[in-house]
Design a protein around this motif. Structure first.
Motif, PDB file in Angstrom:
ATOM      1  N   SER A  84      12.509  -1.407  -4.399  1.00  0.00           N
ATOM      2  CA  SER A  84      11.150  -1.090  -4.848  1.00  0.00           C
ATOM      3  C   SER A  84      10.254  -0.924  -3.629  1.00  0.00           C
ATOM      4  CB  SER A  84      10.629  -2.170  -5.780  1.00  0.00           C
ATOM      5  OG  SER A  84      10.499  -3.377  -5.082  1.00  0.00           O
ATOM      6  N   VAL A  85       9.285  -0.056  -3.771  1.00  0.00           N
ATOM      7  CA  VAL A  85       8.373   0.246  -2.649  1.00  0.00           C
ATOM      8  C   VAL A  85       6.939   0.396  -3.144  1.00  0.00           C
ATOM      9  CG1 VAL A  85      10.136   1.445  -1.271  1.00  0.00           C
ATOM     10  CG2 VAL A  85       8.695   2.769  -2.845  1.00  0.00           C
ATOM     11  N   GLY A  86       6.011   0.261  -2.208  1.00  0.00           N
ATOM     12  CA  GLY A  86       4.619   0.601  -2.462  1.00  0.00           C
ATOM     13  C   GLY A  86       4.351   1.981  -1.896  1.00  0.00           C
ATOM     14  N   LEU A 164       2.497  -9.334   1.059  1.00  0.00           N
ATOM     15  CA  LEU A 164       2.175  -7.911   1.071  1.00  0.00           C
ATOM     16  C   LEU A 164       1.278  -7.629   2.284  1.00  0.00           C
ATOM     17  CD1 LEU A 164       1.810  -7.740  -2.758  1.00  0.00           C
ATOM     18  CD2 LEU A 164       3.434  -6.383  -1.421  1.00  0.00           C
ATOM     19  N   GLU A 165       0.961  -6.352   2.496  1.00  0.00           N
ATOM     20  CA  GLU A 165       0.285  -5.957   3.719  1.00  0.00           C
ATOM     21  C   GLU A 165      -1.236  -6.060   3.577  1.00  0.00           C
ATOM     22  OE1 GLU A 165       2.565  -3.877   2.007  1.00  0.00           O
ATOM     23  OE2 GLU A 165       4.054  -5.036   3.116  1.00  0.00           O
ATOM     24  N   ASN A 207       3.986   0.262  -6.982  1.00  0.00           N
ATOM     25  CA  ASN A 207       2.541   0.024  -6.820  1.00  0.00           C
ATOM     26  C   ASN A 207       1.990   0.950  -5.741  1.00  0.00           C
ATOM     27  OD1 ASN A 207       4.147  -1.950  -4.998  1.00  0.00           O
ATOM     28  ND2 ASN A 207       2.144  -1.886  -4.029  1.00  0.00           N
TER      29      ASN A 207
HETATM   30  N1  HPA Z   1       4.621  -3.546   0.212  1.00  0.00           N
HETATM   31  C1  HPA Z   1       5.809  -3.995   0.670  1.00  0.00           C
HETATM   32  N2  HPA Z   1       6.895  -4.051  -0.085  1.00  0.00           N
HETATM   33  C2  HPA Z   1       6.797  -3.636  -1.350  1.00  0.00           C
HETATM   34  C3  HPA Z   1       5.594  -3.162  -1.889  1.00  0.00           C
HETATM   35  C4  HPA Z   1       4.447  -3.115  -1.069  1.00  0.00           C
HETATM   36  O1  HPA Z   1       3.336  -2.703  -1.466  1.00  0.00           O
HETATM   37  N3  HPA Z   1       5.845  -2.849  -3.194  1.00  0.00           N
HETATM   38  C5  HPA Z   1       7.162  -3.107  -3.407  1.00  0.00           C
HETATM   39  N4  HPA Z   1       7.752  -3.591  -2.298  1.00  0.00           N
END
Ligand code: HPA
Length: 247
Positions: A84-86, A164-165, A207
């Motif tokens: 999963s990624v943002g 998160l960042e 997201n």
């Molecule tokens: N940031 C880092 N890793 C993640 C995010 C994100 O917004 N969403 C899913 N993995």
């Protein structure tokens, strides 16, 4: 044989007819979970839950070396890694799938190589194109024939997490050329390359990254969980199609 590394939201594969589970020991310790061997549509595949069967291992504690070593030892030649990624850039909507073609590694403090010196000769592997071109093309072809929309390029920024960042960090990743951010893409991709295993990431956008779009004020972790559930339906279909079309 093809392996699937499942990330958050994919701790098991419902279409996998399970034949056996095997706990593999490696020189690097134990993998995140037992390897689950089985078949999809009559073809052999093996599944590994990156964060453990009960989703208890955070990204910075995953034993990436043990995971990759165990898969290689069992005869795996190709890996589909689900992550999963943002979304850093504006080109993705939440729920989209992306097959990144490049990555940038910002992780620190992870065991990130099998070539760690000692009595071994110094080895440098080529990593110009971190994702295996042929396997990417197979995934894109499978997505087309199954009618599953997939972005065919993107730059994955791998960060350490588990936090998160900040919005400024996301701005920097954007300036660097990253289009998505996740916590597990490295060293997984590099370790696969060191072992000569073909590797692609199927990235699931869960997201908008911090400070962007819906996450202008904060990233909603509840929102991520909900998106993961629906997006994984598409991921499972894509995996099934890739397996079905395997040469
Ligand atoms: N940031 C880092 N890793 C993640 C995010 C994100 O917004 N969403 C899913 N993995």
């Amino acid at each position: 044989m093809l392996a699937i590394i499942g990330g958050s939201g994919l701790t098991r594969l419902s279409t996998l007819a399970v034949a056996r589970r095997e706990v593999i020991r490696t020189p690097y310790g134990e993998p995140s979970s037992a390897l689950v061997f089985g078949q999809i549509g009559g073809r052999d595949v093996v599944f590994l839950a990156r964060h453990g069967q009960g989703h208890t291992i955070p990204p910075h504690r995953v034993n990436y070396r043990a995971n990759l070593w165990a898969l290689k030892k069992c005869g795996v030649a190709s890996i589909l890694a689900v992550a999963s990624v943002g979304a850093v850039g504006g080109e993705y909507a939440v729920g989209d799938l992306v097959l990144p073609h490049q990555l940038i590694d910002y992780t620190t403090g992870r065991e990130n190589t099998f070539f760690d010196g000692g009595d071994r000769e110094v080895v440098h592997v080529d990593f110009t194109h971190p994702y295996t071109a042929q396997l990417r093309q197979r995934c894109l072809a499978a997505a087309r024939s199954a009618g599953i929309p997939v972005h065919d390029a993107g730059v994955y920024a791998a960060v350490s997490g588990p936090r998160l960042e900040t919005a400024a960090e996301i701005d920097r990743l954007g300036r660097d050329g990253a289009t998505m951010v996740g916590m597990t893409g490295m060293p997984e991709a590099a370790l696969a390359r060191e072992l000569g295993v073909a590797y692609v990431t199927i990235a699931v956008v869960v997201n908008h990254a911090a400070g962007r779009g819906d996450s202008a004020l904060a990233v909603s972790v509840e929102g991520i969980v909900a998106v993961l559930e629906t997006a994984m339906v598409k991921v499972r279909s894509l995996i099934d199609q890739v397996v079905k079309e395997a040469p």
